[in-house]
Design an enzyme around this catalytic site. Sequence first.
Site, PDB file in Angstrom:
ATOM      1  N   ARG A   1      10.530   4.514  -7.644  1.00 58.18           N
ATOM      2  CA  ARG A   1       9.842   5.793  -7.257  1.00 58.18           C
ATOM      3  C   ARG A   1      10.185   6.697  -6.236  1.00 58.18           C
ATOM      4  O   ARG A   1       9.888   7.798  -6.127  1.00 58.18           O
ATOM      5  CB  ARG A   1       8.093   5.528  -7.415  1.00 58.18           C
TER       6      ARG A   1
ATOM      7  N   GLN B   1     -35.037   5.243  -1.306  1.00 58.13           N
ATOM      8  CA  GLN B   1     -33.902   5.825  -1.897  1.00 58.13           C
ATOM      9  C   GLN B   1     -32.868   4.904  -2.286  1.00 58.13           C
ATOM     10  O   GLN B   1     -32.213   4.858  -3.065  1.00 58.13           O
ATOM     11  CB  GLN B   1     -33.449   7.101  -1.331  1.00 58.13           C
TER      12      GLN B   1
ATOM     13  N   GLU C   1       0.875  -1.336  -0.074  1.00 55.98           N
ATOM     14  CA  GLU C   1      -0.010  -0.047   0.032  1.00 55.98           C
ATOM     15  C   GLU C   1       1.006   1.316  -0.055  1.00 55.98           C
ATOM     16  O   GLU C   1       0.245   2.301   0.426  1.00 55.98           O
ATOM     17  CB  GLU C   1      -1.024  -0.020   1.204  1.00 55.98           C
TER      18      GLU C   1
ATOM     19  N   ARG D   1     -11.509  -6.195  -2.506  1.00 53.95           N
ATOM     20  CA  ARG D   1     -12.861  -6.380  -3.161  1.00 53.95           C
ATOM     21  C   ARG D   1     -13.551  -7.976  -3.217  1.00 53.95           C
ATOM     22  O   ARG D   1     -13.856  -8.630  -4.208  1.00 53.95           O
ATOM     23  CB  ARG D   1     -12.466  -5.842  -4.786  1.00 53.95           C
TER      24      ARG D   1
ATOM     25  N   ARG E   1       2.844  -8.790   4.185  1.00 53.11           N
ATOM     26  CA  ARG E   1       1.859  -8.348   3.099  1.00 53.11           C
ATOM     27  C   ARG E   1       2.718  -7.786   1.945  1.00 53.11           C
ATOM     28  O   ARG E   1       3.371  -6.631   2.090  1.00 53.11           O
ATOM     29  CB  ARG E   1       0.758  -7.414   3.807  1.00 53.11           C
TER      30      ARG E   1
ATOM     31  N   HIS F   1      -1.361   3.803  -1.781  1.00 51.87           N
ATOM     32  CA  HIS F   1      -2.742   4.909  -1.225  1.00 51.87           C
ATOM     33  C   HIS F   1      -2.689   6.002  -2.301  1.00 51.87           C
ATOM     34  O   HIS F   1      -3.621   6.526  -2.488  1.00 51.87           O
ATOM     35  CB  HIS F   1      -2.459   5.531   0.216  1.00 51.87           C
ATOM     36  N   GLU F   2      -1.559   6.243  -2.950  1.00 49.72           N
ATOM     37  CA  GLU F   2      -1.562   7.582  -3.925  1.00 49.72           C
ATOM     38  C   GLU F   2      -1.964   7.080  -5.186  1.00 49.72           C
ATOM     39  O   GLU F   2      -2.041   7.966  -6.315  1.00 49.72           O
ATOM     40  CB  GLU F   2      -0.271   8.208  -3.701  1.00 49.72           C
TER      41      GLU F   2
ATOM     42  N   CYS G   1     -19.524   1.468  10.138  1.00 50.50           N
ATOM     43  CA  CYS G   1     -19.936   0.961   9.116  1.00 50.50           C
ATOM     44  C   CYS G   1     -21.406   1.377   8.869  1.00 50.50           C
ATOM     45  O   CYS G   1     -22.105   1.354   9.753  1.00 50.50           O
ATOM     46  CB  CYS G   1     -20.114  -0.642   9.100  1.00 50.50           C
TER      47      CYS G   1
ATOM     48  N   CYS H   1     -16.423   3.739   7.070  1.00 43.73           N
ATOM     49  CA  CYS H   1     -15.130   3.294   7.521  1.00 43.73           C
ATOM     50  C   CYS H   1     -13.589   4.166   7.108  1.00 43.73           C
ATOM     51  O   CYS H   1     -13.443   5.019   7.804  1.00 43.73           O
ATOM     52  CB  CYS H   1     -14.856   1.819   7.305  1.00 43.73           C
TER      53      CYS H   1
ATOM     54  N   TYR I   1       3.475   1.863   2.070  1.00 42.70           N
ATOM     55  CA  TYR I   1       4.149   2.486   3.279  1.00 42.70           C
ATOM     56  C   TYR I   1       5.500   2.083   3.243  1.00 42.70           C
ATOM     57  O   TYR I   1       6.099   1.661   2.228  1.00 42.70           O
ATOM     58  CB  TYR I   1       3.157   1.604   4.631  1.00 42.70           C
TER      59      TYR I   1
ATOM     60  N   GLN J   1     -17.766   4.661   3.257  1.00 41.47           N
ATOM     61  CA  GLN J   1     -18.363   6.045   3.781  1.00 41.47           C
ATOM     62  C   GLN J   1     -18.191   6.142   5.439  1.00 41.47           C
ATOM     63  O   GLN J   1     -17.795   7.166   5.900  1.00 41.47           O
ATOM     64  CB  GLN J   1     -19.938   6.023   3.356  1.00 41.47           C
TER      65      GLN J   1
HETATM   66 FE1  SF4 Z   1     -19.337   0.868   3.586  1.00 38.72          FE
HETATM   67 FE2  SF4 Z   1     -19.457  -0.781   5.993  1.00 38.72          FE
HETATM   68 FE3  SF4 Z   1     -18.147  -1.773   3.779  1.00 38.72          FE
HETATM   69 FE4  SF4 Z   1     -16.986   0.255   4.806  1.00 38.72          FE
HETATM   70  S1  SF4 Z   1     -17.319  -1.609   5.912  1.00 38.72           S
HETATM   71  S2  SF4 Z   1     -17.155   0.221   2.814  1.00 38.72           S
HETATM   72  S3  SF4 Z   1     -18.984   1.625   5.547  1.00 38.72           S
HETATM   73  S4  SF4 Z   1     -20.152  -1.332   4.226  1.00 38.72           S
END
Ligand code: SF4
Length: 670
Positions: free
Chosen positions: A183, A419, A172, A296, A222, A260-261, A361, A349, A174, A347
């Site tokens: 780099r 929504q 990542e 992912r 890692r 991260h960048e 979460c 985390c 670090y 959002q």
């Molecule tokens: Fe979204 Fe929760 Fe997954 Fe973080 S852990 S990405 S807040 S669903």
Amino acid sequence: MTHPRYPHLLAPLTLGTGPDALVLRNRVVMGSMHTGLEDRPWDIDRLAAFFTERARGGVGLIITGGYAPTKRGWLKPFASEMTNRLHAARHERITGAVHDAGGAIALQVLHAGRYGYHPLSQGASARKSPITPFRPSAMSSKEVDRTATAFARSVALARKAGYDAAEIMGSEGYLINQFLAARTNDRDDQWGGSPSRRMRFPVEVVRRSRELVGDDFPLVYRISLLDLVEGGQTWEETAELALHLQAAGVTVLNTGIGWHEARVPTIITQVPRGAWRSYTARLKQVVDVPVCASNRINTPELAEDILAAGEADLVSMARPLLADPAFVAKAMDERADEINTCIACNQACLDHVFSNERASCLVNPRACRETELVLMPTLRRRTVAVVGAGPAGLAAATSAAERGFAVTLFERSPRLGGQFRLAMAVPGKEDFADTLRYFMRRLEVLGVDVRLGTTAGPGDLAGFDEVVVATGVEPRIPDIPGIDHPSVASYADVLSGAVVPGRRVAVIGAGGIGVDVSVFLTHQAEDLDDWLAHWGVGDPALHEGGLTEAKPRTPAREVTLVQRKTTPIGIGLGRTSGWAHRAVLRQSHVTLVSGATYDRIDDEGLHLTVDGAARVVAADTIVVCAGQDSVRDLYDGLDRPAHLIGGADLAAELDAERAIRQGTELVAAL
Ligand code: SF4
Ligand code: NAP
């Protein structure tokens, strides 16, 4: 016994040998995640509770957030470190609690290097990172040597604290990763220069750690499979490093993707599930030690598939375990349809952590608040009516049922979700459907009386002990001359498919939904290869860092996205995902117009004034994404006490994170 559904995922694995050998009960690793609870000693019991809930939920191996081996390796001022016996003693509270719950836990040792958000940061060179304001000082040869020893000491302290293993963070971007890439490593001493000299630091870290902890203690490293930055490593270098690490004594190679960048998204929702599995498979061909896939992967099916295909030996999932601590237990009991799936939104985390707030979460507001947000079983089975089945109402209804209340959920439309159902139509947000699947299944399991297609009136609510109004929002209709022109549609109509826009579209309002709608309008179907090509991800055997020239996108429509504010469009989007959404807008040739005044809408299109000059955006369709207004006629008409939550309570900046948290907190306090 072999599990019938997940025979590979739920099979045990022994790491190491001798008395320190670690038998993992399954192949699920909860990957390292900084939650913000690591940094202050007084949060240690909260952190222990967070891990313990995951251990109880059946995770094979938990890995803590990163602990620095030296103060100069802090992530931020006074951040977590593991540098003395006092730290080790304190951590016994964590390891003891996890072991009592039947789990295993590893401490991650992380030196932030030039990512350190403080003036004492150090790096392989003095090159500043683009994501921190601080320029690091270049480490002297002696400091490098001392830092390698400090890593080993932290690993030994982890063992002393009762950890079952230690992970050395080498990916990542670090410090260790910084040593590996041209780099950031332009040194001319024994720690830089040729690729093999750049590898010396990580290999020394592992060798010295192994020397200090003996042959048996499991050491996870890692490794960065793809740096995704210019001047990053080639595949040849990565493979060579992996072999050196193996020879130096690592027990497991965990994997990481992207610094991260890097300007390629690697974990957010628009990244296809399992996008990086082939790179782990490639590493597995190189080494004999077990390899762990990451990034992912958020369902037991996908994890099982990766293992069954022989692409990895373990699967790391970090955020999915934040979203559902019982992920493994549910898979084990063949209740995977009850898993609260991480939707990769970042959002609550990562966005929180990068804003110096405690992580939680979006779909599980109890995450990292295990001791504070508790849904206690009720002593008296009161009746609860919840009106509205958007995120706030769903969270309230399921939480109330979980506490043991008798719950009735009224929803005016024939379907649940509010929504949120619209959000899942946005390309790259398909995972949001899993949240609705989770809530629907929870309602069923908990026996909530769900009344769809029912508009609840005051009379329907009369007999309930508690009434929760979560009637949500409706799209705001701005006061623009010609707003009732036939070319005008609301975002709800467009995302639901009720209106199919023409080829040229103007979007009014560039908040989260305006951006999402622009992505929806320009998107063309793409498979994983297309996705990688659009982001310029190439074969690391041919391209340094795995970066190549990006393949241009062909947008499905011509879109102009307009706002009144003069600030850059998309600036208010999520801290860790906004840049990627803005990049998709650029890739899709969306025209951005800020500082506009809306003059009128007519057959020609949308008439604006920008910088004092009148102009017209020729458009077949004009989509209104101008925010929302609360729907609260029911609440206003009630002559009894009721609780108001979600968008019905406050439409401004409504998001699902607040809605779900508010619904859960309200019920916890009933
Ligand atoms: Fe979204 Fe929760 Fe997954 Fe973080 S852990 S990405 S807040 S669903
Ligand atoms: P929003 O973020 O509040 O944006 C609405 C936009 O409409 C505003 O930026 C405003 O911009 C414009 N607007 C407001 N009143 C207007 C009026 N009377 N006339 C014309 N324009 C007007 O709301 P949203 O886009 O509907 O999103 C709702 C919530 O969901 C937000 O909290 C958002 O953050 C969240 N969300 C986030 C994402 C994401 O992060 N990717 C995606 C979707 C939704 P101007 O005043 O400058 O014109």
